[in-house]
Enzyme design. Structure first.
Site, PDB file in Angstrom:
ATOM      1  N   CYS A  79       0.848  -1.195   0.000  1.00  0.00           N
ATOM      2  CA  CYS A  79       0.000   0.000   0.000  1.00  0.00           C
ATOM      3  C   CYS A  79       0.880   1.240   0.000  1.00  0.00           C
ATOM      4  O   CYS A  79       0.918   1.990  -0.963  1.00  0.00           O
ATOM      5  CB  CYS A  79      -0.902   0.006   1.224  1.00  0.00           C
ATOM      6  SG  CYS A  79      -2.204  -1.236   1.165  1.00  0.00           S
ATOM      7  N   GLU A 107       4.137   1.138   2.054  1.00  0.00           N
ATOM      8  CA  GLU A 107       5.252   0.785   2.903  1.00  0.00           C
ATOM      9  C   GLU A 107       6.593   1.099   2.240  1.00  0.00           C
ATOM     10  O   GLU A 107       6.782   0.820   1.057  1.00  0.00           O
ATOM     11  CB  GLU A 107       5.203  -0.706   3.245  1.00  0.00           C
ATOM     12  CG  GLU A 107       3.910  -1.158   3.888  1.00  0.00           C
ATOM     13  CD  GLU A 107       2.818  -1.553   2.899  1.00  0.00           C
ATOM     14  OE1 GLU A 107       2.098  -0.646   2.424  1.00  0.00           O
ATOM     15  OE2 GLU A 107       2.689  -2.734   2.592  1.00  0.00           O
TER      16      GLU A 107
END
Lengths: 787, 302
Positions: free
Chosen positions: A431, A433
């Site tokens: 997402c 990270e």
């Protein structure tokens, strides 16, 4: 797009996702035969991988240019019984559930019943993990305090760097040989385990080369039979490419793409790793091949575009492996989180945007596929033209690309102790990270339900949903003398559950290291070869474990409401709030409305409300950051939810911000749905009060109506919003540009909106595939209408 | 330190001048345009706004809060006696749902600018700034002047959105502190203007002439109201007038919308203004082309 691509894309979109038993059968066959008591774990895994590569069905579809499927055909999705074996009930649920379903044929069900389940039941990692977890861990897990990423899927969370474009697998084998030759059994007590690991990597490298060769053989066989001379020529070319890569370094654009694709297939076939792996900074990797191809006249822009589009379809053909239970709730999607990074910085710190970047953006816009997902990495060094081009794509209503602050990512990684060059090789994946591509294992271990822990605190350690005492006895909150006492009790409960989570992780990380090493993935991530250590066992240069905080907006507003009404303004007694929460606000609607509308809320650039957010951030950070993991690295925090805020909301009672029991929590670092009433600049200002630098990623979702972007001013405004947010050290922002009416219509007529993609939370998904709750939430989200 | 009455502060305004802007809406206006989209900005003092549909049947907080006993409940919904209400805001203070709200709050110039300055980073990035609108911002001249000075001190660009119906001395006084004037023109025909806005337009037209002559940067904004000012005669006369100015300012056409009708229903003094037909995109485009064909620099907004 041309006819070939149109057909392949159509096939990818129309084919129903199915669960395919081939891999599970091959694993069953291998493990049934492999009764050796002297094989080391890495070697066993390497041989299992080899067994798969040598026997899996090789698929080359009509018109394909880039070849290779994980299953026997597009969207035929394999399972990983070593990790988790689906029960017959699981299969029935997967086959029939409304969203993210997998077709299970009667034959597959029979094979599961007769062969796969009987062999694997009692031997899987999932069962081993559940056996090992403490009662405290199980209570917290069942209560929905946290989730566990590794219970159905293997640790992955890593991205490839540029290493396969300059070297082939034969070069990796040479490195392995050198490392083996350098082992010192006289002085190094770990020499034997290193040797086993290195030998396993060598077997895995051969296995992947063999898989590529099998594709070359298949292409040649198809060429012999091909009637169309053009197709015959193409198939022969495919055969040449597959005979070359990934054993040797690619020489041109086509070989570069095919080489990556084989490497990718290897990772997602060896294990069902989270965040399936991705090519990372694709524009930078491909730019030299593109430039040289054009200069030599052997490549045209159109040919490059076609190859890229063919490559894109390959990603879309590989849905995420089937998930069930809580894991399905926390990540309810077919997407497997391949996030291709564009733009940003070169390892030397220069502007990385090139013609290749713009061509890739064209491909993203034209393909409009769920996978791969894409992001633009925006550095202050990148030109506005690049950002504008990305905004143009957003305007089409496609939830991609997402926007990342490339300069801040460097800063985040530097703070974590990476070298400058490695930090610049970092980017975002999954997402939001961050990690150093090709050199880091940055493993997400589970979501952490921050509002649920307030509920437990407000009930003196008891989860009111079950009546079980699962937290600390921090006292009757009605007796708390000040807001600080409340916050302190909350912080102690948070630390308690972080401890329980980390204790579980310490066992789970070792289970993977000992029983389920990943020699193939280890080949690809520095410094596994040099250290002779597996990726799961601290082989990577950097090893970070994350616990992802969820519901920041909800917990902040809940605490603010208590501080404001109970302690500061004293408009209501604490015990009355507690009683109302216990009754889910039944008979207390006036109070609920006051909590909703007469309370400062996070997301409005209101310092009083935003202060709660900062305090929660700090106490969560203190509870997690810097704790050691089992791989020589430490824990960090990030703040993202995928779809878990819906599940966490379902298991959480009413909260003091006026939210009723069961409703979704806020997602990422976004304000509570609808609580932001001052427009996007206020949201960004609030969110920027958090110290993003000390996270490994934060997720901010903003929904825009199309009219806000309909003219040049709208585009200029959005560009300035993004640049300003990044100037304020924001990490990530994504935009949904759709009208609520369109979405409501899509709920009524899903068939007409099959291509409607929205960003959910760090990734995008087909709107019609989202559950009703998420659909409603997206519609309800504040639509910022310009004045 | 002067104070004034502000009824809204809107951030991320993209159509009130260049870049990202924060628009501060000052209360009070000398005109009563029938199409007014901010009727709650017309009166100078704070004013109660009522949304009975938000009212909770079980809640009676406002009844006891009202010092004038002007509120009662009927069929579970709040009713305010317009004659008795003095818009003190005590009810709005306790209303949990926003069924009762006060449009307008008294605020110091420094505080208002501090609030607007919160978006400074967005202004800098986009070339934006602070826009003062209303109501009619020049109806509170000392307050406005002080806010403009405070913006200057903070390095914030400013725009003033005015109807021009004020003594020229006021425009002259704030001109050096104002980076951009958004000057509204409605109808050229004097009689029609009087009928539709309640005021004669001679002063308005004279003021813009002088303002342009002074060298101020002016953008003319025309709310295009169907049947009011989108006819050939008015377009031609407006264009001719603008071209007669020392340097014809650029024109921005504003789309008429019915938000004002919705808002006026919530005011205690009863419905103000009138409902006009919807605007089509084709209509707007026709008007834009006509202005352009008459040699003006013209653009249309939302």
């Amino acid at each position: 797009m041309n006819e070939r691509i149109r057909k392949l894309r159509e096939q990818s979109l129309k084919t129903r996702t199915s669960l395919d038993p081939e891999r599970a059968l091959l694993m069953t066959e291998f493990y049934e035969d492999c009764r050796s008591t002297t094989l080391s774990a890495p070697m066993k895994r390497a041989l299992a991988f080899q067994h798969f590569c040598e026997r899996k069905t090789v698929y080359i579809g009509d018109g394909e240019l880039i070849v290779g499927e994980r299953g026997p055909a597009p969207k035929a999705t394999p399972t990983f019984p070593e990790i988790t074996v689906h029960s017959l009930q699981d299969l029935d649920i997967l086959n029939s559930r409304e969203k993210v379903s997998f077709k299970v044929s009667p034959e597959t069900r029979r094979l599961y019943k007769e062969r796969i389940i009987p062999f694997w039941k009692g031997r899987t990692i999932r069962e081993k993990i559940m056996e090992e977890m403490t009662p405290e861990w199980k209570d917290a897990y069942d209560a929905g305090v946290f989730t566990e990423f590794m219970e159905q899927r293997a640790p992955g969370h890593t991205v490839l760097d540029d290493k396969i474009y300059g070297r082939g697998f034969l070069a990796f084998k040479a490195e392995i040989a050198a490392a083996l030759a350098g082992l010192d059994f006289e002085r190094d007590p770990d020499a034997l385990s290193k040797r086993e690991e290195l030998r396993a990597m060598d077997v895995a490298a051969d296995a992947l080369i063999r898989l590529a060769e099998r594709h070359a053989e298949k292409a040649r066989a198809l060429a012999l039979k091909a009637k169309d001379p053009r197709r015959k020529k193409e198939l022969l070319r495919i055969a040449d490419v597959c005979a070359r890569v990934p054993a040797r370094a690619p020489r041109d654009f086509w070989e570069a793409l095919q080489s990556y694709w084989f490497v990718h297939l290897g990772v997602i076939s060896e294990l069902n790793t989270w965040d399936s792996f991705n090519p990372g900074k694709l524009d930078q990797h491909l730019a030299p091949f593109y430039r040289d191809g054009l200069a030599s006249g052997r490549l045209t822009e159109d040919a490059a575009r076609e190859l890229l589009q063919a490559f894109w379809i390959k990603f879309n053909n590989q849905p995420a492996p089937p998930k069930v239970g809580v894991t399905a709730e926390e990540s309810a999607t077919y997407t497997d989180f391949c996030q291709i990074n564009l733009g940003g910085l070169t390892p030397e710190g220069n502007d990385a945007v090139s013609d290749m970047t713009y061509l890739l953006l064209d491909v993203i816009e034209e393909m409009r596929l769920l996978q791969p997902s894409s992001s633009v990495q925006i550095s202050r060094r990148n030109p506005d033209r690049f950002v504008r081009r990305a905004i143009e794509i957003l305007k089409t209503g496609f939830g991609q690309p997402s926007f990342f602050n490339a300069d801040l990512i460097v800063e985040e990684l530097l703070r974590q102790g990476k070298t400058l060059e490695d930090a610049r090789r970092g980017g975002s994946s999954g997402c939001v990270e961050v990690g150093v591509f090709g050199r880091e294992n940055y493993n997400l271990t589970g979501y952490f339900n921050l509002p649920k822990i307030l509920e437990i605190t407000l009930n003196d350690g008891v989860d009111p949903r079950t009546g079980k005492a699962i937290g600390l006895r921090t006292g009757d909150p009605a007796s708390f003398a000040s807001f600080d006492v409340l916050l302190d009790a909350y912080a102690r409960q948070v630390r308690r559950f972080v401890d329980i989570k980390i204790r579980g992780n310490a066992v789970i990380e070792r289970i993977y290291a000992e029983y389920m090493p990943t020699p193939y993935l280890s080949l690809l991530i520095d410094d596994c070869i040099a250290r002779g250590r597996d990726y799961h066992d601290g082989g990577a240069r950097y090893n970070t474990s994350y616990i992802q905080g969820v519901g920041l907006g909800t917990i902040s507003d809940a605490l603010t409401a208590l501080r404001y009404h109970v302690f500061d303004k004293k408009t209501v007694a604490f015990k009355d709030v507690l009683r109302a929460l216990g009754r889910n606000f039944k008979g207390a609607e006036t109070l609920r409305q006051r909590l909703l509308h007469k309370t400062p809320k996070y997301g409005n650039d209101d310092d009083y409300a935003d202060d709660s957010m900062k305090r929660v951030f700090e106490l969560y950070y203190d509870a997690v950051n810097g704790r050691p993991n089992t791989k020589g690295g430490v824990y960090r925090i990030n703040l993202l939810p995928t779809t878990v805020h819906v599940y966490f909301g379902m298991v959480s009672g009413a909260t003091p911000d006026g939210r009723k029991a069961g409703e979704p929590l806020s997602e990422g670092v976004s304000p509570v749905q609808g609580a932001d009433r001052q427009g996007p600049t206020a949201v960004l200002s609030s969110v920027a009060k958090m110290d993003h630098v000390r996270t490994g990623g934060t997720l901010l979702n903003q929904k825009f109506t199309p009219q806000l972007l309909s003219d040049g001013r709208g585009v200029d405004g959005l560009l300035a919003l993004v640049r300003s947010y990044f100037k304020l050290d924001g990490h990530h922002i994504q935009f949904n540009v759709v009208s609520a009416d369109i979405l409501r219509d899509a709920q009524r007529h899903p068939d007409q909106y099959r291509d409607l993609i929205v960003r959910v939370a760090g990734y995008s998904d087909y709107f019609i595939d989202l559950g009703r709750t998420l659909q409603d939430e997206i519609i309800r989200r504040t639509e910022h209408v310009s004045v | 330190m002067s104070t004034g009455v502000v009824f809204d502060v809107q951030r991320y305004a993209l159509h009130d001048g260049p870049g990202i802007r924060t628009t501060v809406f000052l209360k009070g206006c000398p005109l009563r345009c029938l199409w007014c989209h901010n009727p709650e900005g017309q009166l100078g003092d704070p004013e109660l706004v009522v949304r009975p549909e938000r009212c909770l049947a079980e809640c009676r907080a406002c009844l006891s809060a009202c010092p004038e006993k002007a509120i009662r409940k009927k069929a579970g919904r709040v009713r305010v006696d317009a004659g008795a209400c003095r818009s003190c805001g005590a009810c709005a203070e306790v209303c949990p749902t926003g069924a009762l709200e006060l449009a307008g709050r008294r605020i110091s110039a420094a505080d208002a600018v501090a609030e607007a300055a919160r978006d400074a980073v967005f202004f800098e990035e986009s070339g934006g700034g602070v826009t003062f609108s209303g109501g009619e911002p020049l109806a509170q001249p000392e307050f406005l002047e002080e806010m403009l000075k405070a913006c200057r001190d903070r390095g914030l660009a400013t725009a003033v959105d005015t109807c021009g119906y004020v003594p020229y001395e006021i425009l002259e006084r704030i001109e050096p502190l104002t980076d951009l004037f958004l000057y509204d023109l409605k109808v050229m025909d004097a009689a029609k203007h009087l009928k539709l806005t309640g005021a004669d337009n001679a002063l308005i037209l004279d003021n813009i002439k002088r303002l342009v002559r002074s060298g101020a940067r002016v953008v003319v904004r025309i709310p295009v109201v169907p049947g009011v000012n989108d006819d050939e005669d008015n377009i031609v006369r407006t264009a001719a007038f603008l071209k007669s100015l020392d340097s014809p300012p650029p024109v921005r056409l504003l789309l008429y919308h019915r938000l004002g009708c919705v808002k006026s229903r919530r005011l205690l003094r009863g419905r103000v203004g009138r409902v006009f037909p919807f605007q089509t995109a084709a209509d707007m485009e026709r008007v834009r082309r006509r202005y352009a064909s008459l040699g003006l620099e013209v653009d249309k907004g939302d």
